[in-house]
Design an enzyme around this catalytic site. Structure first.
Site, PDB file in Angstrom:
ATOM      1  N   ARG A 133      -2.052  -2.264  12.802  1.00  0.00           N
ATOM      2  CA  ARG A 133      -2.232  -1.309  11.698  1.00  0.00           C
ATOM      3  C   ARG A 133      -2.823  -1.918  10.428  1.00  0.00           C
ATOM      4  O   ARG A 133      -3.050  -3.092  10.324  1.00  0.00           O
ATOM      5  CB  ARG A 133      -0.896  -0.648  11.375  1.00  0.00           C
ATOM      6  CG  ARG A 133       0.233  -1.601  11.023  1.00  0.00           C
ATOM      7  CD  ARG A 133       1.524  -0.790  10.812  1.00  0.00           C
ATOM      8  NE  ARG A 133       2.672  -1.644  10.582  1.00  0.00           N
ATOM      9  CZ  ARG A 133       3.462  -2.102  11.537  1.00  0.00           C
ATOM     10  NH1 ARG A 133       3.251  -1.775  12.786  1.00  0.00           N
ATOM     11  NH2 ARG A 133       4.485  -2.885  11.240  1.00  0.00           N
ATOM     12  N   ASP A 134      -3.006  -1.022   9.455  1.00  0.00           N
ATOM     13  CA  ASP A 134      -3.372  -1.342   8.070  1.00  0.00           C
ATOM     14  C   ASP A 134      -4.772  -1.950   7.964  1.00  0.00           C
ATOM     15  O   ASP A 134      -4.948  -3.081   7.476  1.00  0.00           O
ATOM     16  CB  ASP A 134      -2.319  -2.273   7.436  1.00  0.00           C
ATOM     17  CG  ASP A 134      -0.904  -1.728   7.590  1.00  0.00           C
ATOM     18  OD1 ASP A 134      -0.768  -0.510   7.777  1.00  0.00           O
ATOM     19  OD2 ASP A 134       0.053  -2.519   7.531  1.00  0.00           O
ATOM     20  N   LEU A 155       7.295   7.930  -1.579  1.00  0.00           N
ATOM     21  CA  LEU A 155       6.080   7.116  -1.678  1.00  0.00           C
ATOM     22  C   LEU A 155       6.365   5.702  -1.192  1.00  0.00           C
ATOM     23  O   LEU A 155       7.376   5.114  -1.569  1.00  0.00           O
ATOM     24  CB  LEU A 155       5.641   7.047  -3.148  1.00  0.00           C
ATOM     25  CG  LEU A 155       4.492   6.079  -3.455  1.00  0.00           C
ATOM     26  CD1 LEU A 155       3.165   6.611  -2.937  1.00  0.00           C
ATOM     27  CD2 LEU A 155       4.386   5.831  -4.965  1.00  0.00           C
ATOM     28  N   ASP A 181       3.466   2.434   0.436  1.00  0.00           N
ATOM     29  CA  ASP A 181       2.307   1.588   0.107  1.00  0.00           C
ATOM     30  C   ASP A 181       1.179   2.263  -0.688  1.00  0.00           C
ATOM     31  O   ASP A 181       0.811   3.407  -0.388  1.00  0.00           O
ATOM     32  CB  ASP A 181       1.622   1.105   1.396  1.00  0.00           C
ATOM     33  CG  ASP A 181       2.572   0.582   2.424  1.00  0.00           C
ATOM     34  OD1 ASP A 181       3.771   0.480   2.141  1.00  0.00           O
ATOM     35  OD2 ASP A 181       2.106   0.275   3.536  1.00  0.00           O
TER      36      ASP A 181
HETATM   37  C1  FRU Z   1       4.203  -1.279   5.066  1.00  0.00           C
HETATM   38  C2  FRU Z   1       4.036  -0.309   6.225  1.00  0.00           C
HETATM   39  C3  FRU Z   1       2.652  -0.429   6.813  1.00  0.00           C
HETATM   40  C4  FRU Z   1       2.438   0.920   7.420  1.00  0.00           C
HETATM   41  C5  FRU Z   1       3.128   1.824   6.447  1.00  0.00           C
HETATM   42  C6  FRU Z   1       3.771   3.053   7.046  1.00  0.00           C
HETATM   43  O1  FRU Z   1       5.125  -0.843   4.119  1.00  0.00           O
HETATM   44  O2  FRU Z   1       5.028  -0.547   7.199  1.00  0.00           O
HETATM   45  O3  FRU Z   1       2.502  -1.501   7.711  1.00  0.00           O
HETATM   46  O4  FRU Z   1       1.097   1.245   7.575  1.00  0.00           O
HETATM   47  O5  FRU Z   1       4.131   1.054   5.816  1.00  0.00           O
HETATM   48  O6  FRU Z   1       4.212   3.918   6.061  1.00  0.00           O
END
Ligand code: FRU
Length: 485
Positions: free
Chosen positions: A162-163, A36, A38
């Site tokens: 991303r994100d 696990l 984020d």
């Molecule tokens: C942050 C991250 C995010 C990405 C995700 C991939 O911990 O690097 O930027 O979306 O983890 O698992």
């Protein structure tokens, strides 16, 4: 052919029996199997909290991201639901990366990053949508990806993109996503009237470190707050040799589509805290959840063969006071308090046996120039140390004498001590310390600063000792948490 979600859940179910849950926290979200990182899609939907997470169902290390899922009614007791989103489309074959949720009546919308390789084999990150009518089953949008490299401004990275934070705004939707533009971290804003056709709006925040990750944005106590992880940024009170990506809260005002920053706060000064995201409770509280780990570490639960790695912090309530962000454990925790031990008096020493899972508040008066050491998770030859050095005005977390290191075997002790400046308020230092089977979280002076760390004690000791260089006045309220559960 089985679909990828079913395949992942069948595999995880078969693995579960071999997993060892000695270190599985009682009151923190964790995975029973696999990996696990984020928190994702944190929201309150149809009468309960839903939390999703970056998850590899096949091993206790990071790989090909799926989304896993839990539900809860009190933010503290979570029921595991397994995998809910899998990398099963051309645009997300490499993984379904982090994203957020938006509740629209009886529809739950999530935005996430689809990762794939293009024809030249280069990694590309694009933004995608999926929707659900129950929070358990999602349908990916037909028009995915909704935002790809063609919408990026000049100099922005198609690979580090991303994100997404999806928001409802007057006239439609806004999506904030992390990027790296000309080598500098930034948050890009996109807008759409219906959620189908999007256009680039501008930089919400620019020139911040070398890359940002996991933006979250909300209004709180009359201020605009942006939370993000900032790679390559130096922040006050953080040793850059120990932490190259502090997690920041930027507080300010929105002006013409970007954030004008008035103040910034480091969200956690400990060893294990990353990728936070928030949601609002039905009563209007802003609650934060974050991953309690750090990519530079290797969890003993992995190399001891326990079959799982990863847990979240205790959810925190946020508030802005005098322009500064404060964090406190969610108030629901008080309902989990069992037997209490109370002490008030002048002494250089206090000792008690409490429980592995404990909630202890210490008010230490007359602290100027005094040193205090608090030992928790204590057994005969182990203890996690919380050290206050009054001459230097510094608080340290030290896990070097607390069980297994967070490094691969033969690779040294890993990060085992962090320090940060702490000033007592008019001579009084207040520390609220939460322990669970594999963690310690310290809330300083009513949530002005927080320090979080994982630890893996070999003996599961329940002892606490407070020693001071001199007799001082201490007031201590200590509770075992969730007894009998
Ligand atoms: C942050 C991250 C995010 C990405 C995700 C991939 O911990 O690097 O930027 O979306 O983890 O698992």
């Amino acid at each position: 052919m089985k679909d990828m979600i079913q395949r992942a859940n069948d595999h995880a179910r078969a693995q579960l029996e071999q997993c060892n849950h000695t270190y599985t926290p009682k009151l923190h979200v964790s995975v029973p199997v696999g990996w696990l990182n984020d928190p994702n899609g944190f929201c309150f939907f149809q009468g309960r909290y839903h939390l999703y997470g970056q998850h590899n169902p096949y091993d206790s290390v990071w790989d090909r991201m799926h989304w896993c899922h839990w539900i809860s009614t009190d933010l503290l007791h979570w029921t595991w639901q397994g995998v809910t989103l899998a990398p099963d489309q051309d645009y997300d074959t490499v993984g379904c990366f982090s994203g957020t949720a938006l509740v629209e009546g009886d529809r739950l919308l999530i935005a996430y990053t689809g990762v794939h390789n293009d024809e030249k084999g280069e990694e590309r990150q694009v933004q995608c949508l999926a929707s659900s009518s129950d929070g358990f089953h999602f349908t990916k949008a037909d028009h995915n990806p909704i935002i790809d490299a063609s919408l990026l401004p000049e100099g922005a990275s198609p690979r580090d993109f991303r994100d997404p934070k999806l928001q409802r705004v007057p006239g439609g939707y806004r999506l904030l996503a992390a990027n790296q533009r000309k080598g500098k971290g930034c948050i890009l804003a996109f807008e759409s009237a219906t959620g189908e056709t999007w256009r680039y709006q501008g930089e919400y925040v620019s020139d911040c470190g070398s890359m940002m990750e996991c933006p979250d944005q909300f209004e709180l106590d009359g201020k605009s707050v942006l939370i993000a992880c900032v790679m390559g940024m130096e922040a006050e009170g953080i040793d850059p040799a120990q932490n190259t990506a502090p997690v920041m809260a930027f507080v300010g005002r929105e002006q013409s589509g970007s954030l004008s920053i008035e103040a910034s706060t480091v969200l956690d000064y400990g060893m294990d805290f990353y990728a936070p995201q928030t949601t609002q409770t039905p009563g209007g509280r802003r609650v934060l959840m974050a991953w309690m780990f750090n990519f530079s570490e290797v969890s003993p639960t992995h190399w001891l063969g326990h079959g799982w790695t990863g847990e979240m912090v205790m959810p925190r309530e946020l508030s802005v006071r005098n322009g500064k962000l404060f964090q406190q454990p969610v108030r629901e925790l008080e309902a989990c308090r069992g037997t209490g031990i109370h002490f008030s008096g002048k002494t250089p020493l206090w000792q008690a046996q409490i429980a592995q899972c404990a909630d202890v508040t210490l008010r230490l008066d007359g602290m100027e120039g005094n040193n205090v050491t608090i030992r928790c998770h204590e057994s005969e030859d182990e203890a996690f140390l919380i050290d206050y050095n009054g001459q230097r005005g510094e608080l340290a977390l030290d896990r070097s004498t607390c069980g297994y290191p967070l490094a691969a075997p033969g690779r040294g002790a890993g990060r085992s001590r962090v320090t940060t400046p702490v000033a007592p308020a008019e001579g009084t230092l207040t520390l609220r310390i939460l322990t669970d089977r594999s963690s310690v979280e310290v809330f300083v002076n009513d949530g002005e600063k927080v320090l979080s760390a994982l630890c893996f004690p070999k003996k599961q000791g329940i002892g606490w000792t407070v020693t001071c260089s001199r007799e001082i006045h201490m007031t201590i309220d200590a509770y075992a948490l969730d007894e009998g559960a």
